[in-house]
Design a protein around this motif. Structure first.
Motif, PDB file in Angstrom:
ATOM      1  N   LYS A  18      38.777  41.472  36.303  1.00 46.79           N
ATOM      2  CA  LYS A  18      38.991  42.689  34.995  1.00 46.79           C
ATOM      3  C   LYS A  18      39.355  41.679  34.282  1.00 46.79           C
ATOM      4  N   ALA A  19      38.274  41.427  33.177  1.00 42.65           N
ATOM      5  CA  ALA A  19      39.068  40.597  31.374  1.00 42.65           C
ATOM      6  C   ALA A  19      39.746  41.675  30.943  1.00 42.65           C
ATOM      7  N   HIS A  26      35.733  37.894  34.777  1.00 42.91           N
ATOM      8  CA  HIS A  26      36.309  36.682  35.274  1.00 42.91           C
ATOM      9  C   HIS A  26      36.209  36.355  36.450  1.00 42.91           C
ATOM     10  N   VAL A  27      35.730  35.754  37.093  1.00 43.84           N
ATOM     11  CA  VAL A  27      34.741  34.988  38.430  1.00 43.84           C
ATOM     12  C   VAL A  27      35.086  34.210  38.963  1.00 43.84           C
ATOM     13  N   VAL A  96      30.707  40.905  41.866  1.00 40.53           N
ATOM     14  CA  VAL A  96      31.589  41.945  40.941  1.00 40.53           C
ATOM     15  C   VAL A  96      30.842  43.000  41.289  1.00 40.53           C
ATOM     16  N   GLU A  97      30.304  44.059  41.704  1.00 39.90           N
ATOM     17  CA  GLU A  97      29.694  44.659  42.145  1.00 39.90           C
ATOM     18  C   GLU A  97      30.962  45.021  43.124  1.00 39.90           C
ATOM     19  N   LEU A  98      30.978  44.445  44.507  1.00 44.17           N
ATOM     20  CA  LEU A  98      32.236  44.772  45.459  1.00 44.17           C
ATOM     21  C   LEU A  98      33.024  44.759  44.982  1.00 44.17           C
ATOM     22  N   TYR A  99      33.460  43.806  43.978  1.00 38.84           N
ATOM     23  CA  TYR A  99      34.763  44.304  43.541  1.00 38.84           C
ATOM     24  C   TYR A  99      35.055  45.763  42.822  1.00 38.84           C
ATOM     25  N   GLN A 100      33.722  46.344  41.733  1.00 36.81           N
ATOM     26  CA  GLN A 100      34.081  47.188  41.182  1.00 36.81           C
ATOM     27  C   GLN A 100      34.318  48.246  42.674  1.00 36.81           C
TER      28      GLN A 100
END
Length: 103
Positions: A18-19, A26-27, A96-100
């Motif tokens: 997360k920025a 940030h990926v 990003v959705e997997l991370y969230q």
């Protein structure tokens, strides 16, 4: 002419953070042992802001052939990946959705 597809299986070591300085993420990922940073904005929808080289040593990018200095000075856009950002968006959106969902 920009290729209509991109082989995302070449991307390794994908890490989403997360920025703190903007609304988004940030990926970090590697392709052929070279590191890149994708900046993804989050608002009504996710969108790619930029894709930069993040090299530890001076090297030539295997994708865009640009000579890149070590970070933080060497944070330059990767033209090859920038030109393919619309093709890359669904892949990184999923990451990003997997991370969230894991938080």
């Amino acid at each position: 002419m920009i290729e209509s597809s991109f082989d995302t299986t070449t991307m390794k070591n994908i890490e989403v953070k997360k920025a703190a300085e903007f609304s988004g993420f940030h990926v970090y990922f590697t392709i052929d042992d070279q590191c890149f940073q994708l900046l993804m904005g989050a608002g009504d929808r996710l969108f790619i802001i930029n894709i930069k080289h993040v090299f530890e040593e001076k090297a030539v990018c295997k994708l865009c052939s640009k000579k890149i200095l070590p970070m933080p000075i060497g944070h330059q856009w990767c033209k090859f990946l920038q030109e393919r950002k619309e093709v890359l968006l669904p892949f990184f959106k999923n990451e990003v959705e997997l991370y969230q969902n894991s938080k």
